[in-house]
Design a protein around this motif. Structure first.
Motif, PDB file in Angstrom:
ATOM      1  N   ALA A 252       5.624  -2.761  24.459  1.00 57.03           N
ATOM      2  CA  ALA A 252       4.539  -3.700  24.159  1.00 57.03           C
ATOM      3  C   ALA A 252       4.793  -5.042  24.842  1.00 57.03           C
ATOM      4  N   ILE A 253       3.721  -5.719  25.244  1.00 54.99           N
ATOM      5  CA  ILE A 253       3.859  -7.110  25.681  1.00 54.99           C
ATOM      6  C   ILE A 253       4.404  -7.885  24.481  1.00 54.99           C
ATOM      7  N   GLY A 254       5.433  -8.678  24.702  1.00 56.99           N
ATOM      8  CA  GLY A 254       6.084  -9.396  23.617  1.00 56.99           C
ATOM      9  C   GLY A 254       7.302  -8.688  23.067  1.00 56.99           C
ATOM     10  N   ALA A 255       7.572  -7.465  23.551  1.00 54.10           N
ATOM     11  CA  ALA A 255       8.752  -6.722  23.092  1.00 54.10           C
ATOM     12  C   ALA A 255      10.027  -7.405  23.558  1.00 54.10           C
TER      13      ALA A 255
ATOM     14  N   CYS B 175      18.745 -11.199  25.173  1.00 55.77           N
ATOM     15  CA  CYS B 175      17.453 -10.773  24.632  1.00 55.77           C
ATOM     16  C   CYS B 175      16.343 -11.577  25.303  1.00 55.77           C
ATOM     17  N   LEU B 176      15.442 -10.879  26.005  1.00 56.72           N
ATOM     18  CA  LEU B 176      14.331 -11.530  26.693  1.00 56.72           C
ATOM     19  C   LEU B 176      13.034 -10.805  26.367  1.00 56.72           C
ATOM     20  N   THR B 177      11.931 -11.533  26.466  1.00 60.45           N
ATOM     21  CA  THR B 177      10.614 -11.038  26.078  1.00 60.45           C
ATOM     22  C   THR B 177       9.840 -10.498  27.272  1.00 60.45           C
ATOM     23  N   VAL B 178       9.257  -9.320  27.109  1.00 60.07           N
ATOM     24  CA  VAL B 178       8.400  -8.724  28.148  1.00 60.07           C
ATOM     25  C   VAL B 178       7.078  -9.474  28.158  1.00 60.07           C
ATOM     26  N   ILE B 179       6.692 -10.021  29.338  1.00 61.49           N
ATOM     27  CA  ILE B 179       5.443 -10.779  29.432  1.00 61.49           C
ATOM     28  C   ILE B 179       4.375 -10.076  30.269  1.00 61.49           C
TER      29      ILE B 179
ATOM     30  N   VAL C 105       8.019  -7.520  33.508  1.00 63.85           N
ATOM     31  CA  VAL C 105       8.405  -8.881  33.885  1.00 63.85           C
ATOM     32  C   VAL C 105       8.921  -9.611  32.650  1.00 63.85           C
ATOM     33  N   ILE C 106      10.010 -10.352  32.849  1.00 62.73           N
ATOM     34  CA  ILE C 106      10.580 -11.210  31.816  1.00 62.73           C
ATOM     35  C   ILE C 106      10.655 -12.621  32.374  1.00 62.73           C
ATOM     36  N   GLN C 107      10.804 -13.589  31.502  1.00 64.51           N
ATOM     37  CA  GLN C 107      10.848 -14.988  31.897  1.00 64.51           C
ATOM     38  C   GLN C 107      12.069 -15.630  31.246  1.00 64.51           C
TER      39      GLN C 107
END
Length: 195
Positions: A35-38, A46-50, A58-60
């Motif tokens: 999910a977007i936000g996973a 720990c990084l968020t999928v955008i 993609v992560i930021q």
């Protein structure tokens, strides 16, 4: 939360440095199920999928994350240990890992030991007091048991499976690594008034 059991070794496909840094990650994970936000752990961070696409996401990362971890050195082609977030009911095969890196250590030596490799790392002095023989530590997101500790140096054994299922098979002496100390050790030290 994570377990420190790596489920894919991904690869950095692209890096965009503008404001925050965006990394495109190639993965064997089914991105349809992400999910977007996973949250996904990347070498323990720990990084968020955008964003996502077939076989990539993609992560930021902020400047703070880049300065406190090894991510600032990532470039296209960098191999990355990946773990998706723990779900209720999942097997806890490693130890509880938060995905919040405590500091960057350095690989001092690699020595064959039977079929395994004995790796010796140097931890920052501020973290060394939390690393204990037979305790747990996460190195680049991998849950490991500490064999011995001497000052700010500690050793772990890497079995052949871990060498091939993680990025450890490609580590070289002098390489920086992300360290996350055992959460339990942190709270015990805090309660004992040592932190």
């Amino acid at each position: 939360m994570f377990t420190g059991i790596i489920t894919d070794v991904g690869r950095v496909q692209a890096v965009e440095r503008q404001g925050d840094t965006r990394f495109t990650i190639e993965t064997a994970f089914d991105t349809e199920t992400i999910a977007i936000g996973a949250s996904i752990a990347h070498n323990g961070v720990c990084l968020t999928v955008i964003e996502k696409g077939p076989g990539t996401y993609v992560i930021q990362a902020s400047g703070e994350t880049l300065s406190k971890t090894t991510l600032g050195g990532w470039e296209p082609g960098t191999r990355v240990n990946l773990e998706r977030a723990l779900k209720v009911g999942d097997e806890l095969g490693g130890h509880i890992v938060s995905g919040h890196v405590d500091g960057v250590g350095r690989l001092l030596s690699i020595r064959p030991e039977g079929e395994s490799l004995r790796l010796t790392f140097e931890a920052p002095a501020t973290l060394a007091k939390y690393i204990a023989p037979k305790g747990s530590v996460a190195i680049d997101g991998v849950s490991l048991t500490v064999n011995e500790v001497e000052g700010n140096r500690f050793g772990v054994n890497i079995i052949p499976h871990t060498q091939t299922a993680t990025t450890f098979g490609g580590l070289r002496e002098g390489d920086p690594v992300n360290l996350e100390i055992d959460m339990l050790a942190r709270y015990v030290a805090r309660l004992a008034g040592q932190e």
